[in-house]
Design an enzyme around this catalytic site. Sequence first.
Site, mmCIF file in Angstrom:
data_model
loop_
_atom_site.group_PDB
_atom_site.id
_atom_site.type_symbol
_atom_site.label_atom_id
_atom_site.label_comp_id
_atom_site.label_asym_id
_atom_site.label_seq_id
_atom_site.Cartn_x
_atom_site.Cartn_y
_atom_site.Cartn_z
ATOM 1 N N ARG A 242 0.773 -1.090 0.055
ATOM 2 C CA ARG A 242 0.022 -0.038 -0.054
ATOM 3 C C ARG A 242 0.662 1.075 -0.038
ATOM 4 O O ARG A 242 0.537 2.202 -0.793
ATOM 5 C CB ARG A 242 -1.052 -0.044 1.151
ATOM 6 N N GLU A 363 -6.594 -2.037 -4.157
ATOM 7 C CA GLU A 363 -5.693 -2.320 -2.812
ATOM 8 C C GLU A 363 -6.430 -2.023 -1.477
ATOM 9 O O GLU A 363 -5.825 -1.555 -0.718
ATOM 10 C CB GLU A 363 -4.412 -1.808 -2.964
HETATM 11 C C1 LIG Z 1 -8.135 -0.335 -12.328
HETATM 12 C C2 LIG Z 1 -8.234 -1.364 -11.232
HETATM 13 C C3 LIG Z 1 -7.405 -2.167 -11.146
HETATM 14 C C4 LIG Z 1 -7.096 -3.203 -10.502
HETATM 15 N N1 LIG Z 1 -5.939 -4.275 -10.228
HETATM 16 C C5 LIG Z 1 -6.465 -5.283 -9.380
HETATM 17 C C6 LIG Z 1 -5.214 -6.371 -9.420
HETATM 18 O O1 LIG Z 1 -4.154 -6.218 -10.115
HETATM 19 N N2 LIG Z 1 -5.394 -7.596 -8.447
HETATM 20 C C7 LIG Z 1 -6.672 -7.375 -8.104
HETATM 21 O O2 LIG Z 1 -6.813 -8.774 -7.269
HETATM 22 N N3 LIG Z 1 -7.568 -6.641 -8.003
HETATM 23 C C8 LIG Z 1 -7.373 -5.536 -8.793
HETATM 24 N N4 LIG Z 1 -8.462 -4.561 -8.840
HETATM 25 C C9 LIG Z 1 -9.555 -4.756 -7.838
HETATM 26 C C10 LIG Z 1 -9.758 -3.995 -6.603
HETATM 27 O O3 LIG Z 1 -8.794 -4.108 -5.704
HETATM 28 C C11 LIG Z 1 -11.385 -3.808 -6.179
HETATM 29 O O4 LIG Z 1 -11.959 -3.307 -7.290
HETATM 30 C C12 LIG Z 1 -11.457 -3.120 -4.917
HETATM 31 O O5 LIG Z 1 -10.787 -3.799 -3.896
HETATM 32 C C13 LIG Z 1 -12.868 -2.732 -4.676
HETATM 33 O O6 LIG Z 1 -13.659 -3.835 -4.837
HETATM 34 P P1 LIG Z 1 -14.940 -3.809 -5.594
HETATM 35 O O7 LIG Z 1 -14.650 -3.043 -7.094
HETATM 36 O O8 LIG Z 1 -15.618 -5.103 -5.756
HETATM 37 O O9 LIG Z 1 -15.870 -2.835 -4.981
HETATM 38 P P2 LIG Z 1 -16.994 -3.350 -3.740
HETATM 39 O O10 LIG Z 1 -16.222 -4.396 -2.871
HETATM 40 O O11 LIG Z 1 -18.234 -3.900 -4.454
HETATM 41 O O12 LIG Z 1 -17.254 -2.043 -3.067
HETATM 42 C C14 LIG Z 1 -18.328 -1.120 -3.507
HETATM 43 C C15 LIG Z 1 -18.721 0.100 -2.470
HETATM 44 O O13 LIG Z 1 -18.831 -0.778 -1.400
HETATM 45 C C16 LIG Z 1 -17.869 -0.022 -0.135
HETATM 46 N N5 LIG Z 1 -17.636 -1.154 0.810
HETATM 47 C C17 LIG Z 1 -17.701 -2.508 0.615
HETATM 48 N N6 LIG Z 1 -17.578 -3.045 1.837
HETATM 49 C C18 LIG Z 1 -17.586 -2.145 2.666
HETATM 50 C C19 LIG Z 1 -17.442 -2.311 4.004
HETATM 51 N N7 LIG Z 1 -17.327 -3.203 4.778
HETATM 52 N N8 LIG Z 1 -17.410 -1.062 4.734
HETATM 53 C C20 LIG Z 1 -17.549 0.193 4.119
HETATM 54 N N9 LIG Z 1 -17.610 0.301 2.713
HETATM 55 C C21 LIG Z 1 -17.633 -0.865 2.142
HETATM 56 C C22 LIG Z 1 -16.491 0.279 -0.893
HETATM 57 O O14 LIG Z 1 -15.850 0.953 -0.269
HETATM 58 C C23 LIG Z 1 -17.154 0.755 -2.327
HETATM 59 O O15 LIG Z 1 -17.304 1.983 -1.954
HETATM 60 C C24 LIG Z 1 -8.352 -3.506 -9.530
HETATM 61 C C25 LIG Z 1 -9.506 -2.686 -9.617
HETATM 62 C C26 LIG Z 1 -9.499 -1.667 -10.526
HETATM 63 C C27 LIG Z 1 -10.671 -0.704 -10.802
#
Ligand SMILES: Cc1cc2nc3c(=O)[nH]c(=O)nc-3n(C[C@H](O)[C@H](O)[C@H](O)COP(=O)(O)OP(=O)(O)OC[C@H]3O[C@@H](n4cnc5c(N)ncnc54)[C@H](O)[C@@H]3O)c2cc1C
Length: 385
Positions: A242, A363
């Site tokens: 991070r 992340e």
């Molecule tokens: C351009 C890009 C590159 C990436 N690269 C990688 C990679 O190399 N490897 C990999 O493994 N992943 C990767 N990711 C995935 C990334 O880490 C996830 O998109 C991220 O962790 C959020 O997950 P999600 O998109 O499913 O959102 P969600 O988990 O669906 O969250 C949606 C919203 O709900 C909120 N939320 C969810 N749970 C809670 C909670 N408990 N408390 C408060 N708020 C909450 C979130 O903060 C967010 O605002 C990438 C994503 C993008 C967009």
Amino acid sequence: MEYFLTEQQKEIKALTRTIAEEKVLPVRAELDEKEEFPWEILKILADAGLCGVYIPKEYGGLGGGLLDLCLVVEELSRICSGVAVSCAATGLGTFTLLEHGTEEQKSKYLPDIASGKKLAAFALTEATAGSDAAGIRTTATRTSDGYVLNGTKQFITNGGEAELYTVIALTAKEKGPRGASAFLVEKGAPGFSFGRKEKKLGIRASSTRELVFEDCLIPKENILGREGMGFIMTMRLLDRSRPGLGAQAVGLAQGALEAAVDYARQRIQFGHPIIAQQAVQHMLADMAIQVEAARALVYATARMIDSGAKNFTQESAMAKVFASDTAMKVTTDAIQIFGGVGYMRDYPIEKMFRDAKITQIYEGTNQVLRNAIASELRKTKGMRA
Ligand SMILES: Cc1cc2nc3c(=O)[nH]c(=O)nc-3n(C[C@H](O)[C@H](O)[C@H](O)COP(=O)(O)OP(=O)(O)OC[C@H]3O[C@@H](n4cnc5c(N)ncnc54)[C@H](O)[C@@H]3O)c2cc1C
């Protein structure tokens, strides 16, 4: 501010800055527009020895640590975050191997990563598992001579471009997160293909792609650590990586600050440069304070990790959250200082604004990381050493 970097770290920072300004700056708009992966730039960085700054010397790296990687990522990101992410994601795909890999695994893979010949990636996220990483469904079934992977990973940075993938999959579904394991998967493994390539708001020079595993056979020696360690290793990896993301945000914010100061000195309204207006001066002053505070937090956390500290979950999350919120705020204010032209694609500010948003999401989203910080505070009752 004086950060007392070592001579090697100063050289790494200066060399990356020169390459970013001379080689990345002239092509960043085109890379963004065409959503083109920056292979030529990565080759230049590799030739300069900057791909393996954090990899031990015995595997061909420069033998530095996380701070050294942060300096490279920050300087690249000051000019183009899309390029910076491709380097940072290789670190993300390599840290677990560095920490938990066997000697055979390290000598097989690290030299090519250190020399920049190969990129790496880390694959955890799936359609059902974002913030709630325990929701992964990809399985790794044990066979007599290895494991068979089935499932689809989404949003994987460096997807399709990297040669080596650290993939998290369930070896014991019934155990939930305790049944996850980490595997090294090579591009070209039978049953491993690439799916949808995402079209993104920002960091468009980077590749974000689906990984598809259909009866993908991998040798048993490609497991990292032991079965069932996958989630523990992932949490540790993300704690470690991070600050690198924080460095991406700091570089981006620094680039936006410099562009805003430059523009404010040149733009004449009411007979004077707009920087003569106190309202503009105060915005710039706040931007500078935030950028420096974010940098100090990122560097201090990276140093803490490099020094061998055991628990850095809270510091690492704080560095990422603060730096990414700073990048979003500073790029937003930079557009305000540019006025109407800041909204146009002819100026780099709108790209920086688009690039900043992702730093608050990946992340670990900033909401989820605030949960993690609060959870640490509850354990320590808010007391620090
Ligand atoms: C351009 C890009 C590159 C990436 N690269 C990688 C990679 O190399 N490897 C990999 O493994 N992943 C990767 N990711 C995935 C990334 O880490 C996830 O998109 C991220 O962790 C959020 O997950 P999600 O998109 O499913 O959102 P969600 O988990 O669906 O969250 C949606 C919203 O709900 C909120 N939320 C969810 N749970 C809670 C909670 N408990 N408390 C408060 N708020 C909450 C979130 O903060 C967010 O605002 C990438 C994503 C993008 C967009």
